[in-house]
Design a protein around this motif. Structure first.
Motif, PDB file in Angstrom:
ATOM      1  N   ILE A 193      32.949  47.545  52.864  1.00 11.22           N
ATOM      2  CA  ILE A 193      32.560  47.449  51.455  1.00 11.22           C
ATOM      3  C   ILE A 193      33.733  46.970  50.601  1.00 11.22           C
ATOM      4  O   ILE A 193      33.565  46.158  49.683  1.00 11.22           O
ATOM      5  N   LYS A 194      34.934  47.443  50.903  1.00  9.74           N
ATOM      6  CA  LYS A 194      36.120  46.981  50.172  1.00  9.74           C
ATOM      7  C   LYS A 194      36.289  45.469  50.302  1.00  9.74           C
ATOM      8  O   LYS A 194      36.576  44.763  49.327  1.00  9.74           O
ATOM      9  N   LYS A 195      36.084  44.961  51.512  1.00 14.58           N
ATOM     10  CA  LYS A 195      36.222  43.525  51.753  1.00 14.58           C
ATOM     11  C   LYS A 195      35.097  42.743  51.075  1.00 14.58           C
ATOM     12  O   LYS A 195      35.301  41.625  50.599  1.00 14.58           O
ATOM     13  N   ALA A 196      33.911  43.358  51.030  1.00 17.69           N
ATOM     14  CA  ALA A 196      32.774  42.714  50.359  1.00 17.69           C
ATOM     15  C   ALA A 196      33.049  42.567  48.867  1.00 17.69           C
ATOM     16  O   ALA A 196      32.773  41.532  48.256  1.00 17.69           O
ATOM     17  N   LEU A 197      33.621  43.616  48.282  1.00 18.03           N
ATOM     18  CA  LEU A 197      33.953  43.571  46.858  1.00 18.03           C
ATOM     19  C   LEU A 197      35.069  42.565  46.585  1.00 18.03           C
ATOM     20  O   LEU A 197      35.078  41.886  45.550  1.00 18.03           O
ATOM     21  N   LYS A 198      36.002  42.456  47.534  1.00 18.80           N
ATOM     22  CA  LYS A 198      37.075  41.470  47.396  1.00 18.80           C
ATOM     23  C   LYS A 198      36.501  40.059  47.432  1.00 18.80           C
ATOM     24  O   LYS A 198      36.925  39.169  46.687  1.00 18.80           O
ATOM     25  N   ALA A 199      35.482  39.860  48.281  1.00 17.24           N
ATOM     26  CA  ALA A 199      34.819  38.555  48.370  1.00 17.24           C
ATOM     27  C   ALA A 199      34.127  38.216  47.054  1.00 17.24           C
ATOM     28  O   ALA A 199      34.161  37.067  46.588  1.00 17.24           O
ATOM     29  N   ALA A 200      33.521  39.224  46.433  1.00 19.71           N
ATOM     30  CA  ALA A 200      32.854  39.010  45.143  1.00 19.71           C
ATOM     31  C   ALA A 200      33.865  38.632  44.072  1.00 19.71           C
ATOM     32  O   ALA A 200      33.654  37.707  43.282  1.00 19.71           O
ATOM     33  N   GLY A 201      34.986  39.340  44.042  1.00 18.68           N
ATOM     34  CA  GLY A 201      36.006  39.086  43.031  1.00 18.68           C
ATOM     35  C   GLY A 201      36.768  37.798  43.235  1.00 18.68           C
ATOM     36  O   GLY A 201      37.453  37.326  42.321  1.00 18.68           O
ATOM     37  N   SER A 202      36.647  37.226  44.431  1.00 18.72           N
ATOM     38  CA  SER A 202      37.381  35.990  44.746  1.00 18.72           C
ATOM     39  C   SER A 202      36.598  34.730  44.417  1.00 18.72           C
ATOM     40  O   SER A 202      37.097  33.623  44.631  1.00 18.72           O
ATOM     41  N   ILE A 203      35.377  34.879  43.911  1.00 21.81           N
ATOM     42  CA  ILE A 203      34.575  33.703  43.561  1.00 21.81           C
ATOM     43  C   ILE A 203      35.307  32.876  42.496  1.00 21.81           C
ATOM     44  O   ILE A 203      35.722  33.400  41.470  1.00 21.81           O
ATOM     45  N   ASP A 204      35.457  31.595  42.780  1.00 20.46           N
ATOM     46  CA  ASP A 204      36.156  30.696  41.851  1.00 20.46           C
ATOM     47  C   ASP A 204      35.138  29.986  40.966  1.00 20.46           C
ATOM     48  O   ASP A 204      34.421  29.106  41.420  1.00 20.46           O
ATOM     49  N   GLY A 205      35.106  30.384  39.700  1.00 20.77           N
ATOM     50  CA  GLY A 205      34.158  29.774  38.768  1.00 20.77           C
ATOM     51  C   GLY A 205      34.736  28.615  37.991  1.00 20.77           C
ATOM     52  O   GLY A 205      34.051  28.012  37.173  1.00 20.77           O
ATOM     53  N   GLY A 206      36.006  28.294  38.231  1.00 18.57           N
ATOM     54  CA  GLY A 206      36.625  27.190  37.519  1.00 18.57           C
ATOM     55  C   GLY A 206      37.399  27.651  36.292  1.00 18.57           C
ATOM     56  O   GLY A 206      37.626  28.848  36.077  1.00 18.57           O
ATOM     57  N   GLU A 207      37.811  26.675  35.495  1.00 20.73           N
ATOM     58  CA  GLU A 207      38.636  26.927  34.309  1.00 20.73           C
ATOM     59  C   GLU A 207      37.938  27.865  33.319  1.00 20.73           C
ATOM     60  O   GLU A 207      36.775  27.694  32.993  1.00 20.73           O
ATOM     61  N   ALA A 243      27.910  36.989  47.446  1.00 21.50           N
ATOM     62  CA  ALA A 243      29.040  37.034  48.373  1.00 21.50           C
ATOM     63  C   ALA A 243      29.242  38.445  48.914  1.00 21.50           C
ATOM     64  O   ALA A 243      29.468  38.639  50.119  1.00 21.50           O
ATOM     65  N   ALA A 244      29.142  39.433  48.033  1.00 19.10           N
ATOM     66  CA  ALA A 244      29.318  40.824  48.461  1.00 19.10           C
ATOM     67  C   ALA A 244      28.187  41.264  49.388  1.00 19.10           C
ATOM     68  O   ALA A 244      28.419  41.887  50.437  1.00 19.10           O
ATOM     69  N   ILE A 245      26.960  40.929  49.017  1.00 15.26           N
ATOM     70  CA  ILE A 245      25.793  41.339  49.811  1.00 15.26           C
ATOM     71  C   ILE A 245      25.780  40.652  51.175  1.00 15.26           C
ATOM     72  O   ILE A 245      25.511  41.285  52.203  1.00 15.26           O
ATOM     73  N   ASP A 246      26.080  39.366  51.192  1.00  9.28           N
ATOM     74  CA  ASP A 246      26.124  38.638  52.460  1.00  9.28           C
ATOM     75  C   ASP A 246      27.159  39.237  53.408  1.00  9.28           C
ATOM     76  O   ASP A 246      26.937  39.328  54.623  1.00  9.28           O
ATOM     77  N   PHE A 247      28.294  39.655  52.851  1.00  5.23           N
ATOM     78  CA  PHE A 247      29.362  40.206  53.694  1.00  5.23           C
ATOM     79  C   PHE A 247      28.927  41.513  54.356  1.00  5.23           C
ATOM     80  O   PHE A 247      29.118  41.695  55.567  1.00  5.23           O
ATOM     81  N   VAL A 248      28.323  42.424  53.582  1.00  9.18           N
ATOM     82  CA  VAL A 248      27.931  43.710  54.191  1.00  9.18           C
ATOM     83  C   VAL A 248      26.776  43.522  55.170  1.00  9.18           C
ATOM     84  O   VAL A 248      26.694  44.226  56.182  1.00  9.18           O
ATOM     85  N   LYS A 249      25.897  42.562  54.896  1.00 12.48           N
ATOM     86  CA  LYS A 249      24.784  42.315  55.816  1.00 12.48           C
ATOM     87  C   LYS A 249      25.266  41.781  57.154  1.00 12.48           C
ATOM     88  O   LYS A 249      24.665  42.058  58.200  1.00 12.48           O
ATOM     89  N   LYS A 250      26.335  41.022  57.148  1.00 11.02           N
ATOM     90  CA  LYS A 250      26.905  40.504  58.403  1.00 11.02           C
ATOM     91  C   LYS A 250      27.521  41.625  59.232  1.00 11.02           C
ATOM     92  O   LYS A 250      27.787  41.447  60.418  1.00 11.02           O
ATOM     93  N   HIS A 251      27.758  42.762  58.595  1.00 11.63           N
ATOM     94  CA  HIS A 251      28.371  43.892  59.291  1.00 11.63           C
ATOM     95  C   HIS A 251      27.440  45.109  59.300  1.00 11.63           C
ATOM     96  O   HIS A 251      27.868  46.249  59.130  1.00 11.63           O
ATOM     97  N   GLU A 252      26.145  44.810  59.477  1.00 14.17           N
ATOM     98  CA  GLU A 252      25.118  45.841  59.672  1.00 14.17           C
ATOM     99  C   GLU A 252      24.887  46.709  58.429  1.00 14.17           C
ATOM    100  O   GLU A 252      24.407  47.844  58.534  1.00 14.17           O
ATOM    101  N   GLY A 253      25.225  46.186  57.253  1.00 12.68           N
ATOM    102  CA  GLY A 253      25.009  46.938  56.034  1.00 12.68           C
ATOM    103  C   GLY A 253      23.842  46.387  55.224  1.00 12.68           C
ATOM    104  O   GLY A 253      23.139  45.471  55.648  1.00 12.68           O
ATOM    105  N   GLU A 254      23.637  46.949  54.053  1.00 14.09           N
ATOM    106  CA  GLU A 254      22.560  46.524  53.153  1.00 14.09           C
ATOM    107  C   GLU A 254      23.113  46.329  51.740  1.00 14.09           C
ATOM    108  O   GLU A 254      24.094  46.979  51.347  1.00 14.09           O
ATOM    109  N   GLY A 255      22.453  45.460  51.007  1.00  9.63           N
ATOM    110  CA  GLY A 255      22.899  45.226  49.638  1.00  9.63           C
ATOM    111  C   GLY A 255      21.754  44.830  48.728  1.00  9.63           C
ATOM    112  O   GLY A 255      20.764  44.241  49.172  1.00  9.63           O
ATOM    113  N   GLU A 256      21.867  45.173  47.467  1.00  5.86           N
ATOM    114  CA  GLU A 256      20.841  44.824  46.496  1.00  5.86           C
ATOM    115  C   GLU A 256      21.517  44.501  45.160  1.00  5.86           C
ATOM    116  O   GLU A 256      22.486  45.154  44.763  1.00  5.86           O
ATOM    117  N   TYR A 257      20.998  43.471  44.484  1.00  2.00           N
ATOM    118  CA  TYR A 257      21.578  43.003  43.222  1.00  2.00           C
ATOM    119  C   TYR A 257      20.758  43.497  42.036  1.00  2.00           C
ATOM    120  O   TYR A 257      19.537  43.383  42.023  1.00  2.00           O
TER     121      TYR A 257
END
Length: 268
Positions: A193-207, A243-257
């Motif tokens: 989950i920590k890594k999933a949240l890091k993936a979410a925070g790393s999204i590059d939206g530009g300037e 990004a966060a949900i996809d990461f946890v799903k790849k590791h047998e987890g679940e996510g909802e937005y």
């Protein structure tokens, strides 16, 4: 001042100079105070009993250009064809242009521009950026004078514009948030989950885009996005949640937005 004549269909800021029985004469503020006429039939919808109930001398109004005849010096205008939203928007653009004119005077003093050089600079900015205020917004949003130099503005002038813009122009921004529920029942679920949240925070939206993720209460986390406009903010928010949900799903987890606390939808 804008050189030349306005185009039919254009919205212009005017000052009422004289009201007569058959209409109102105005000075076009942006076009060197050229005179225009609003015929009484274009003052308001329906029958106009007293024209001064609608327009009066000295009033600042927004009109739509109906017809222009430079040879005869005639500009026909309509007051009734401008709605409240158009009026507010046009007045705001005009006010911004007045600010930019003052700022360019500071630029001229700082860079020792002659009156003709300042006039040429104003014409160049209008041609490249549409209006004077836009060049100050551009330099703030792009984070430096490089874009102005590429647009043909001399380096010393671009740097002066950049400095004055930094002191006076605030970059518009939109502030939104959404929520993700993340579950991972594996032995290393907390780390996932920590890594999933890091993936979410790393999204590059530009300037001009920032993404921040914070803890709300298990299993919910808040994704906070600041962006120059709403469309980009929503896009980045959705991408971060995915990004966060996809990461946890790849590791047998679940996510909802959850776009709002009370609303939820799955991201697949």
């Amino acid at each position: 001042m804008v050189k030349g004549w306005p185009n039919p269909g254009e919205l212009v800021v005017c000052t009422v100079t004289k009201v007569v029985d058959f209409g109102a004469f105005v000075a076009l503020d942006e076009y060197d105070n050229k005179e225009g006429l609003i015929h009484i039939s274009e003052v308001a919808s329906g029958w106009v009993k007293y024209i001064r109930d609608h327009v009066r001398e000295g009033q600042k109004i927004v009109c739509k250009v109906l017809d222009v005849n430079p040879k005869r010096g005639h500009i026909d205008l309509s007051f009734k064809d401008v709605n409240e939203h158009q009026r507010r928007e046009t007045i705001q653009l005009w006010k911004n242009d007045q600010k930019a004119l003052k700022w360019l005077q500071f630029v001229a003093e700082e860079t020792k521009l002659q009156p003709k050089e300042l006039e040429d600079l104003e014409d160049h900015i209008r041609e490249e950026f549409g209006n004077l205020y836009a060049v100050f917004e551009e330099v703030v949003q792009s984070g430096g004078p490089q874009g102005l130099v590429k647009a043909g503005i001399p380096q010393n002038i671009a740097e002066s514009i950049n400095r004055i813009a930094g002191e006076n122009v605030k970059v518009p921004s939109v502030d939104i948030a959404g929520y993700v529920d993340l579950l991972c029942p594996t032995s290393n679920g907390v780390e996932i989950i920590k890594k999933a949240l890091k993936a979410a925070g790393s999204i590059d939206g530009g300037e001009g885009v920032t993404v921040d993720v914070s803890y709300v209460g298990a299993p919910r986390y808040r994704i906070h996005v600041i962006a120059p406009d709403y469309k980009k903010a929503e896009k980045v928010l959705t991408s971060a949640a995915k990004a966060a949900i996809d990461f946890v799903k790849k590791h047998e987890g679940e996510g909802e937005y959850h776009r709002h606390m009370e609303e939820a939808k799955s991201i697949s």
